[in-house]
Each structure stands twice: as C-alpha cells, then as structure tokens.
Enzyme design. Sequence first.
Site: not given
Ligand code: NOJ
Length: 588
Positions: A243, A307
């Site tokens: 993440d 991500e």
């Molecule tokens: C990316 C995640 O996919 C999202 O759902 C989340 O709110 C943010 N990161 C913060 O962790």
Amino acid sequence: MYQDGDFRVSRRQPHGERWVLVTAPLTTHLIHPADSADAAWWRHAVIYQIYPRSWSDASGDGIGDLPGITARLQHLKDLGVDAVWFSPFYTSPQADAGYDVADYRDIDHLFGSLADADAMVAKIHELGLKVIVDLVPNHTSDEHAWFKAALAAGPGSPERDRYMFRDGKGADGSEPPNDWNSVFGGPGWTRVTEADGSLGQWYLHLFDTKQPDLNWDNEEVRAEFEAILRFWLDRGIDGFRVDVAHGLVKEPGLPDYDAELHILDGEIKDGSPRPPMWDQDGVHEVYRAWRKVLDSYGQPDRILCAEAWVRPQERAVRYVRPDEMHQAFNFDFLQTQWRAADLREVIQSSLEAADSVGAPSTWVLSNHDVVRHASRLGLPVGERRPNGIGPDDPQPDRELGLRRARAATTLMLSLPGGAYLYQGEELGLPDSTDMPAKYRQDPTFIRTKGKEIGRDGCRVPIPWEKDAPSFGFGPGAETWLPQPEVYGEYAVDQQVGVEGSTLELYRTVLRLRHERQLGTGGLQEFEGLGDDVVALVNTGQGEDTLVVANLGAEPVALPEGAEVLVASGELTDDGQVPTDTTVWARLA
Ligand code: NOJ
C-alpha cells in the site's frame, strides 16, 4: 511472427458519396519480445482482488468474512484466475476500511480469526491458486500499540520517533509544522493533547487522522516490517501488495508543498516538481531489503507488488528493477481514455518501460479505489475520472459502459504480463451511483464534507443469487453498504452457463489466455485497420492470436482468413467487428 504484407484486409471506405471495398496489406511491428515459456508465475499471472468486507458473508452481520470467502472459492477456480489478493483483513478500527491496521499479526474479529485465515489459505492452495495479502507500511492505525505508546511517552521519546511527530509553528506551536494536506481532504497534521493535558506536538497523516504516518528513517520501523513479512511468509502466503509504496520516505526537512495532495486520481503532473511526500529516492532501499527477505524463501517466488501512483512511467518502473519489487500496478492503463490512439500509446509505452528493467508489465481496469470500469466507461470520453459518482452527478450510460468494459477487458487480457481483476467485474457490475449520503463510509466523503463522493460505490457487496436475501451475499437481508436493486440482474446465478453473459465471457477469455499462453507472448502491433482500432498480435508460445478492438463508429473487417476465437459482443451479420467490441482471432 508476421512480416509486412503477409496479411491483407478488405474494408469499406468512403469514396465520394459511396462506400467502396478496398484491400490493403497490413504492416506489423514488434513492441514487446516474448518472455520464456517457463517464466516465473508472477510474470503472467491473473490476480483477482477480494475486498473482504464485500465478497461473501458467512456470519450474517452484513459484512463479508473469511469463512464466507472460503466457502465460495470454487468461483475463482471456475473463473480461471491464478491468484487472489486480499485487501486488509487485520485487526483494525476500520476508519479506512482496514487500511488502518492496529495489529499486523492478527485478523479483525469482523472477518474471523487466524485459524480462519490459515484454513482459507490452505483451501486456496489446494485449488492451485496463490495468495497475496495487503501490507500497509506507510501508516498504522492510531489504535496500534506503538501509537498509543508514542502518545504516552511524550516529545523526544524513542516511541515518538517511530512516527512523524513535530512541534507546531508559531510562538505557541498552534500552527501545523508545514502546509501538507491529507489525501482524503483537510489538513495532513493533527495536534495531540499531551499526558499532562496541555496541547502538544503534531503528527503527520497523509490519509485520515486515524492513520498516523510511520517514520521510515527509524531502524525499529524497518526491522518490524521485515518481521511482519516473515510472519505472513511463514504462514505460507505467496506475496504482498504494498500500500502507498511511493509514500514511505519523505523529503528531509518536510518542505512545504504548495498544492493539493492527490494520490488516487493521477494528478501528479509530468514535469512538475516531485512532491516531497511521494516517490523519494530513499524508498527503494526499503524494497531492496524486502526483496532479500522474500528471496530467502526460495522457489517458487514470493512476490511484492507496488501500489505506486508515480509518473512518468520511467520513474514508476524503478520500483520493479531486478532487486526490488516484482510488479507494480499500471495505473496509467487504468486511467486511459476510451480512445484507440491513447490505448495504443499506453500499451506500447508500458511495455517499453517495463522491458527497460526486465520486469513484466501489469494491467488493471478496476479496484476498490476507483469507479468500476463498467460505469467509468459509460461516462463521456475525455472527462476527468471522477472520485465516485453520487445521485446528483451525471449518471453513466449503463449499457454503453458494460459494452465498453467487456471490450476493454477482452483487450486487457490479451496483453502479455500480469493482470489484476477486481471482484465483481467478472459480472459486469456497475458502481452504486445513487447511494444516499447517510450510508457513505469513505473518509474522503466525510473529510471533504461530501465534495468528493469517494469510493463506497465500488465497494458494495457482491450479488451471488438473484432471489436470495442480500442477493446471496450472506444469510441476512442487510449489507454494510446497500446493494442497488439492479444488482440482482448481475448475480452469479443469472450468468453461469448463460451464453453471452459477462461471467462466461471472462471465463472464456481467461481459458484462452491460458491455453494460448498470451501472458508470456510477444506483442506486435498491426497497422492498416484504421486509426480507431487497436490491432495487435500476441505471438504466445506457438500459435498467434490477433486482437482487434474497434473504438470507431464503423464496423471493421478482420483480415482475410481470420477465425474468431472469442468476441466481447456480437459481430455484424457479415462477420465484422462492430463499435466498442474486441475480438480475438486465429490467423490462418
Ligand atoms: C491505498 C488503498 O488502496 C486505499 O484504499 C487506502 O485508502 C489508502 N491507500 C490508504 O491506505
């Protein structure tokens, strides 16, 4: 591999007042060389994202859970994917639907227990699929033991150093340490009350107040996350989706950033100064260390997927250099407008960028943070991608969106590399776009006071059976976000075995992708079918597959001798590819 002129196409072209049939040779050029046939699994895997709150509920509380998931895993086997990625299921106050982790080594009671997780992982492996879990290293929950200790220990303590605490500006420290905002809206800093009751330091949270950012310059933080990796690797999982992978390290000194903060809407503009909170060079050292941990587990590879909302692509692929992560999400592809030239360009540039570091490209159209592509593609082309759609917004054209979504997926799954699917897209599910405000839970909606609708619309529980309570999601009638009435039509039981259904299209395309080894194939671009067409040949490991996506207004004829394998929609009576349709064909 095809040579120029090997194939010819006949097509109708305007000629004065009339249309005439012209026959033209097709030219090709290679845009990506084939991977080896026995390439590691992650170089070509199709990975299905489960959002645990919304897939299947065994307990009947209206929120999905692990036993519910375990009971329905056969769906994934029948679909034909290779792996499952789970959004977070760890102990969490659920301020950001689990992306606020209070204990990285346990399962939230909403979802079950560690024993349930073990049973689920065992079942997934029994089915021959891999398991990827979500790792949230940029921030913890404010209910994590470390943050509670940091509050109790006070300024200057080692406990505080694990987070981003700073004194405020101004004589009484009443102004935040810098001007950073939260991605979810509002300020990026919150002031704490110290143990003696006085107003004290501030802590940084790039997301919600309840998600304090960790300090990645702190050795204890680094060691802890390596231990968390090992905890899950020892339980047999096959990888991690990381993440906010581009956010861990901040520019020293935390300089002001005179702009609104975005992560999820791709607004980091090419050429603008690099924001001090994103994509700092120091972050790569963290992933090099993690790669060593994963590699120490031997074969088959355990993987990391970033991500990282990073542009341009040359910067993004630095996350997948040989000694760092294995994959990164291709958000440029997700954000591409429904225009043939844009799609051709992003496919080519993604492959080129990934090839430059020896990594596979990945492809994705939907996830839990964006409007589902069946709805997004039903909005006018060229407009900015919305962060959620509410009842007062212009509504997507559901039929057009689905038609384009099916064509987009059929195109995507023909491409070499890895691909990510988001739960429900195999049903052609649209977003819930008329959800009343009282149900909304996304902190974005709350923090922006409704200015941004946010992501609840794509997170609604999945319909399994049209005529059951909560469309078969669970035994109860209520679900944590309400299901639109129309979801019944999309239920799994309405589509299984039904010719032409979206579910059967996905199954066919995934089967053919696997049989024809498109994931490790080389890719050639075909020219000569017109500007509004994306025409590619995936060379697979043997027989070639021609892929034609027609985004133009007129039907397009396939080259002579092409034999259709699958089409995202019906062809015209004379076998041409109509508007917003993708076809795979064998070339004789
Ligand atoms: C990316 C995640 O996919 C999202 O759902 C989340 O709110 C943010 N990161 C913060 O962790």
